[in-house]
Design a protein around this motif. Structure first.
Motif, PDB file in Angstrom:
ATOM      1  N   ALA A 224       0.822  -1.212   0.000  1.00 22.63           N
ATOM      2  CA  ALA A 224       0.000   0.000   0.000  1.00 22.63           C
ATOM      3  C   ALA A 224       0.855   1.260   0.000  1.00 22.63           C
ATOM      4  O   ALA A 224       0.468   2.286  -0.571  1.00 22.63           O
ATOM      5  CB  ALA A 224      -0.925  -0.002   1.218  1.00 22.63           C
ATOM      6  N   GLN A 225       2.010   1.178   0.618  1.00 24.98           N
ATOM      7  CA  GLN A 225       2.868   2.349   0.784  1.00 24.98           C
ATOM      8  C   GLN A 225       3.606   2.736  -0.492  1.00 24.98           C
ATOM      9  O   GLN A 225       3.747   3.928  -0.800  1.00 24.98           O
ATOM     10  CB  GLN A 225       3.885   2.075   1.903  1.00 24.98           C
ATOM     11  CG  GLN A 225       4.818   3.228   2.216  1.00 24.98           C
ATOM     12  CD  GLN A 225       5.809   2.869   3.310  1.00 24.98           C
ATOM     13  OE1 GLN A 225       5.635   1.895   4.039  1.00 24.98           O
ATOM     14  NE2 GLN A 225       6.861   3.657   3.428  1.00 24.98           N
ATOM     15  N   ASP A 228       2.336   0.877  -7.325  1.00 23.61           N
ATOM     16  CA  ASP A 228       1.316   1.425  -8.218  1.00 23.61           C
ATOM     17  C   ASP A 228       0.322   0.352  -8.637  1.00 23.61           C
ATOM     18  O   ASP A 228      -0.869   0.619  -8.756  1.00 23.61           O
ATOM     19  CB  ASP A 228       1.985   2.015  -9.473  1.00 23.61           C
ATOM     20  CG  ASP A 228       2.951   3.130  -9.136  1.00 23.61           C
ATOM     21  OD1 ASP A 228       2.479   4.194  -8.681  1.00 23.61           O
ATOM     22  OD2 ASP A 228       4.163   2.939  -9.309  1.00 23.61           O
ATOM     23  N   GLU A 229       0.819  -0.854  -8.894  1.00 20.81           N
ATOM     24  CA  GLU A 229      -0.024  -1.984  -9.246  1.00 20.81           C
ATOM     25  C   GLU A 229       0.357  -3.181  -8.383  1.00 20.81           C
ATOM     26  O   GLU A 229       1.465  -3.259  -7.865  1.00 20.81           O
ATOM     27  CB  GLU A 229       0.113  -2.339 -10.739  1.00 20.81           C
ATOM     28  CG  GLU A 229      -0.403  -1.250 -11.657  1.00 20.81           C
ATOM     29  CD  GLU A 229      -0.610  -1.741 -13.089  1.00 20.81           C
ATOM     30  OE1 GLU A 229      -0.569  -2.974 -13.323  1.00 20.81           O
ATOM     31  OE2 GLU A 229      -0.816  -0.890 -13.963  1.00 20.81           O
ATOM     32  N   VAL A 244      -3.190  -0.410  -7.242  1.00 21.60           N
ATOM     33  CA  VAL A 244      -3.149  -0.622  -5.794  1.00 21.60           C
ATOM     34  C   VAL A 244      -4.395  -0.079  -5.099  1.00 21.60           C
ATOM     35  O   VAL A 244      -4.956  -0.718  -4.202  1.00 21.60           O
ATOM     36  CB  VAL A 244      -1.851  -0.018  -5.191  1.00 21.60           C
ATOM     37  CG1 VAL A 244      -1.798   1.497  -5.355  1.00 21.60           C
ATOM     38  CG2 VAL A 244      -1.693  -0.413  -3.735  1.00 21.60           C
ATOM     39  N   HIS A 245      -4.881   1.099  -5.519  1.00 23.45           N
ATOM     40  CA  HIS A 245      -6.050   1.685  -4.863  1.00 23.45           C
ATOM     41  C   HIS A 245      -7.304   0.850  -5.145  1.00 23.45           C
ATOM     42  O   HIS A 245      -8.126   0.607  -4.256  1.00 23.45           O
ATOM     43  CB  HIS A 245      -6.246   3.135  -5.320  1.00 23.45           C
ATOM     44  CG  HIS A 245      -5.087   4.030  -4.990  1.00 23.45           C
ATOM     45  ND1 HIS A 245      -4.717   4.303  -3.678  1.00 23.45           N
ATOM     46  CD2 HIS A 245      -4.211   4.691  -5.788  1.00 23.45           C
ATOM     47  CE1 HIS A 245      -3.668   5.106  -3.683  1.00 23.45           C
ATOM     48  NE2 HIS A 245      -3.341   5.351  -4.947  1.00 23.45           N
ATOM     49  N   ASP A 246      -7.431   0.393  -6.379  1.00 24.76           N
ATOM     50  CA  ASP A 246      -8.581  -0.424  -6.765  1.00 24.76           C
ATOM     51  C   ASP A 246      -8.575  -1.754  -6.018  1.00 24.76           C
ATOM     52  O   ASP A 246      -9.615  -2.223  -5.537  1.00 24.76           O
ATOM     53  CB  ASP A 246      -8.549  -0.660  -8.283  1.00 24.76           C
ATOM     54  CG  ASP A 246      -9.837  -1.300  -8.801  1.00 24.76           C
ATOM     55  OD1 ASP A 246     -10.868  -1.199  -8.120  1.00 24.76           O
ATOM     56  OD2 ASP A 246      -9.801  -1.901  -9.888  1.00 24.76           O
ATOM     57  N   PHE A 248      -7.205  -2.539  -3.101  1.00 13.78           N
ATOM     58  CA  PHE A 248      -7.512  -2.394  -1.671  1.00 13.78           C
ATOM     59  C   PHE A 248      -8.969  -1.990  -1.459  1.00 13.78           C
ATOM     60  O   PHE A 248      -9.585  -2.385  -0.466  1.00 13.78           O
ATOM     61  CB  PHE A 248      -6.576  -1.370  -1.028  1.00 13.78           C
ATOM     62  CG  PHE A 248      -5.252  -1.950  -0.592  1.00 13.78           C
ATOM     63  CD1 PHE A 248      -4.979  -2.179   0.745  1.00 13.78           C
ATOM     64  CD2 PHE A 248      -4.286  -2.278  -1.528  1.00 13.78           C
ATOM     65  CE1 PHE A 248      -3.772  -2.719   1.149  1.00 13.78           C
ATOM     66  CE2 PHE A 248      -3.067  -2.831  -1.144  1.00 13.78           C
ATOM     67  CZ  PHE A 248      -2.806  -3.046   0.198  1.00 13.78           C
ATOM     68  N   ALA A 249      -9.528  -1.201  -2.384  1.00 16.57           N
ATOM     69  CA  ALA A 249     -10.913  -0.753  -2.225  1.00 16.57           C
ATOM     70  C   ALA A 249     -11.914  -1.813  -2.644  1.00 16.57           C
ATOM     71  O   ALA A 249     -12.982  -1.955  -2.031  1.00 16.57           O
ATOM     72  CB  ALA A 249     -11.133   0.528  -3.039  1.00 16.57           C
TER      73      ALA A 249
END
Length: 329
Positions: A224-225, A228-229, A244-246, A248-249
């Protein structure tokens, strides 16, 4: 997966196996992923899922004669590394593609000074003279924030702390300014403060050099830190890949959801029990041809789902998963 035009590395249907006394065992089973240019791809999963074997396949450092790439392609800047002659691969390895190994105490030569090992990395790929080798070595050690670099060059690995040895490994990996860095568990066995320093250092050097990074870890906090993917590996396969954002969400595969659920939460009550994925990653000899996470998922699978491999498909824009109808929500 990224569009090929924007990727420095494209892995397609990679199969890696080892010949053992019990027969041929497939450790990496038909995986595909891309590494975007200038970005960081995280490969995450429990121990035994094939993350390090994937890294050794890319660098062609599989133990010989037992390790073999049986199929697929690994294209770096358009060149297929699998079919590349060994002498050509040696020109790329340590130069255009470098690797930080998991354990610096075993990766560094205990009977050679740090300076000699750094010099070897330079001399293998350049025609530098002694003075230039020394200058480049000192400059690289300064970049990785090793104090008193002139003194450290004359020391042996056992004279350095774990964090300093890891910085030396980073120096060796980056001294020829690679286009792709593979970092295999670069913060293993380091305390939390030093972990943060090493990750910050890699990120800073990545920005400075414009290189791409593959970061292999079991720590989703690290993913997470800095990434990017993310490609999530389980039992020799990539079961999910997304930004990464997708990821985790909106995790879609049951294994990814299990990994995320096992992270301690700051908002949990004092008596909340940590969640865990039941069971263990199966050994290579026990890998099933179909869904491999089904037995640990807690979800009812039919026999057909254990015998037929689920397709790896795009289930949402730029979000890919091994599409087992039971494991994918």
């Amino acid at each position: 997966m990224s569009s090929e035009s924007s990727s420095i590395l494209e892995v397609r249907d990679l199969v890696t196996a080892f010949d053992t006394d019990a027969g041929r065992m497939t450790a990496v089973d038909g995986i595909s992923f891309d590494v975007p240019s200038g970005k960081t791809l995280g490969i995450v999963g429990e121990s035994g899922c094939g993350k390090s074997v994937t890294a050794f396949s890319i660098t062609r450092l599989l133990p010989q004669p037992h390790g073999k790439i049986l199929g697929g392609s690994i294209r770096f800047e358009g060149r297929d590394l699998v079919s590349l002659p060994l002498d050509e691969m040696q020109k790329i390895r340590g130069n255009a593609i470098s690797m930080i190994f998991q354990e610096p105490m075993t990766a560094l030569n205990p009977v050679q000074t740090v300076g000699r090992q750094l010099a070897e990395a330079i001399l293998l790929h350049t025609d530098c003279g002694k003075a230039e080798v020394l200058t480049r070595s000192i400059e690289m050690m300064q970049k990785v924030r090793i104090p008193e670099p002139e003194q450290r060059l004359n020391e042996y690995p056992h004279q350095l702390s774990g964090g300093m040895r890891q910085r030396v490994m980073i120096s060796m990996a980056l001294i020829n300014k690679p286009k792709l860095l593979i970092a295999d568990e670069p913060t293993t066995a380091l305390d939390v403060t030093v972990q943060a320093q090493i990750l910050e250092l890699i990120a800073d050097l990545q920005k400075e050099m414009g290189m791409s990074v593959i970061l292999i870890t079991h720590d989703l906090g690290v993913i997470a830190q800095v990434c990017d993917e993310v490609a999530v590996m389980y039992a020799g396969r990539v079961v999910e890949q997304a930004g990464v954002h997708d990821l985790f969400a909106r995790p879609r595969h049951a294994y990814t959801q299990g990994l995320l659920d096992s992270i301690p939460r700051l908002d949990s009550t004092p008596k909340t029990k940590l969640k865990a994925i039941q069971g263990n990653v199966p050994g290579i000899a026990d890998f099933k041809p179909g869904c491999r996470f089904g037995e640990r998922s807690g979800r009812e699978h039919s026999e057909a789902q254990f015998t037929t491999r689920p397709p790896f498909v795009e289930i949402a824009p730029n979000h890919w998963a091994e599409n087992c109808p039971i494991c994918v929500a």
